[in-house]
Design an enzyme around this catalytic site. Structure first.
Site, PDB file in Angstrom:
ATOM      1  N   ASN A 163      -2.453  12.903  -3.298  1.00  0.00           N
ATOM      2  CA  ASN A 163      -3.554  13.456  -4.085  1.00  0.00           C
ATOM      3  C   ASN A 163      -3.916  14.869  -3.646  1.00  0.00           C
ATOM      4  O   ASN A 163      -4.147  15.759  -4.477  1.00  0.00           O
ATOM      5  CB  ASN A 163      -4.783  12.548  -3.984  1.00  0.00           C
ATOM      6  N   ASP A 220      -2.412   9.675 -10.200  1.00  0.00           N
ATOM      7  CA  ASP A 220      -2.543   8.638 -11.232  1.00  0.00           C
ATOM      8  C   ASP A 220      -1.190   8.310 -11.860  1.00  0.00           C
ATOM      9  O   ASP A 220      -0.894   7.143 -12.156  1.00  0.00           O
ATOM     10  CB  ASP A 220      -3.515   9.096 -12.321  1.00  0.00           C
ATOM     11  N   ASP A 233       0.858  -1.181   0.000  1.00  0.00           N
ATOM     12  CA  ASP A 233       0.000   0.000   0.000  1.00  0.00           C
ATOM     13  C   ASP A 233       0.900   1.239   0.000  1.00  0.00           C
ATOM     14  O   ASP A 233       1.883   1.306   0.729  1.00  0.00           O
ATOM     15  CB  ASP A 233      -0.890  -0.021   1.249  1.00  0.00           C
ATOM     16  N   ILE A 234       0.561   2.225  -0.840  1.00  0.00           N
ATOM     17  CA  ILE A 234       1.339   3.467  -0.891  1.00  0.00           C
ATOM     18  C   ILE A 234       1.088   4.256   0.390  1.00  0.00           C
ATOM     19  O   ILE A 234      -0.065   4.527   0.750  1.00  0.00           O
ATOM     20  CB  ILE A 234       0.955   4.303  -2.124  1.00  0.00           C
ATOM     21  N   GLU A 265      -4.920   2.543  -3.916  1.00  0.00           N
ATOM     22  CA  GLU A 265      -3.455   2.570  -3.911  1.00  0.00           C
ATOM     23  C   GLU A 265      -2.870   1.256  -3.405  1.00  0.00           C
ATOM     24  O   GLU A 265      -1.703   1.184  -3.031  1.00  0.00           O
ATOM     25  CB  GLU A 265      -2.949   3.724  -3.042  1.00  0.00           C
TER      26      GLU A 265
END
Length: 321
Positions: free
Chosen positions: A198, A207, A190-191, A234
């Site tokens: 964002n 994106d 997971d980021i 993500e």
């Protein structure tokens, strides 16, 4: 596993930095490019109805057997089908069918086979109550079906496997691992603080990070057989066939380092990104693929809670209720 950007001294895990594992190149059931036909691409057999419902079988081996036996390449679980009923032979893209001495015979376009026969577009093969339609490589209907399937299995943003494709791939390897008593591992990543990416740089930049992350991992972190896909948002998952816990932890560390070592670029904006990874290996108590995924997810949660930008492994013991 402690965070470290040092990648020296690790054994070769068999990945090739030029390999690009997309949803079209999944291990053991890869699909051909829509505009290219390999010499040995035999097209598909399309099972029309039956207890399994409509199914497609790539004629991608030299010999494939049709019958009721669940271990066969082409399964026809219908009335009147012998355990090993008929054989499909692919000789460099030229496909023939022959009966294997079945009780009820094999019909080609309504005529019972007495010797092997070459297949042509739209030929109907009947084994018992099951009917297959043959679509050769390059024909218009097959291109349409493959285009539909590719769209249904690919994440539109990143071009890698989507959640449906990941779960299908994992289900296949889960069954193979159980049958062969082979290892199987999953990495969930997971980021870190992706919402902040964002909010700070905009969703277009977010994106770009997602797309470039997928490209970076495919090019520098994974083994040839590993399958990377976007699980949602993500969150990404890597399926690692025949990978022990030790191997999976090393791959996960390569993933972490590949992301953290160099920032991402969106236009003139430089965006530092890290990921947290959870690793789980298939054990006897995992009853299905979702339990294995849940184990990796719990390890990911631990990585997040313990500081992010790190790799954690799932417990080998079943969860306490």
């Amino acid at each position: 596993m402690a965070s470290s950007d040092q990648d020296d001294g690790k054994p070769d895990l068999g990945f090739d930095s030029t390999t690009q594992l997309t949803a079209e190149k999944l291990a053991e059931f890869s699909k051909m490019h829509l505009d290219e036909v390999a010499p040995d691409d035999g097209g598909i057999l399309l099972l029309l109805g039956g207890s399994y419902g409509e199914r497609q079988y790539d004629v991608n081996k030299k010999q494939m057997t049709i019958g009721r036996d669940p271990a066969l390449e082409i399964i026809a679980d219908a009335e009147g089908v012998s355990r090993c009923h008929a054989r499909i032979i692919n000789t460099e893209g030229v496909v023939t069918v022959e009966d294997l001495g079945s009780t009820n015979g094999t019909l080609l376009n309504g005529t019972r086979l007495t010797e092997p026969a070459k297949l042509s577009e739209d030929d109907l093969i009947q084994v018992g109550a099951a009917v297959f339609k043959y679509l050769p490589a390059g024909c218009q209907e097959l291109r349409f079906l493959r285009r539909q399937e590719d769209a249904a299995r690919t994440d539109a943003l990143t071009g890698i496997a989507n959640k449906r494709c990941l779960l299908e791939t994992l289900e296949m390897h889960f069954e193979l691992s159980r049958r062969r008593e082979d290892a199987l591992s999953v990495v969930m990543l997971d980021i870190d603080h992706f919402k902040k990416v964002n909010d700070t740089y905009g969703h277009d930049a977010g994106d770009i990070v997602l797309k470039d992350l997928a490209t970076r991992l495919q090019g520098s972190a994974l083994r040839r057989a590993d399958v990377l896909g976007r699980f949602g948002g993500e969150e990404f998952v890597v399926v690692l066939p025949s990978a022990s816990l030790e191997q999976a932890l090393m791959v996960a560390e390569r993933v972490r380092v590949a992301v953290a070592k160099e920032p991402f670029v969106a236009g003139e904006t430089v965006i530092p990104v890290t990921v947290s990874c959870g690793v789980a290996v298939l054990t006897a108590w995992h009853g299905d693929v979702m339990q294995l995924v849940k184990s990796a997810d719990e390890a990911l949660y631990e990585a997040k809670n313990s500081g992010r930008n790190r790799v954690c492994q799932a417990s080998a013991a079943p969860p306490k209720h």
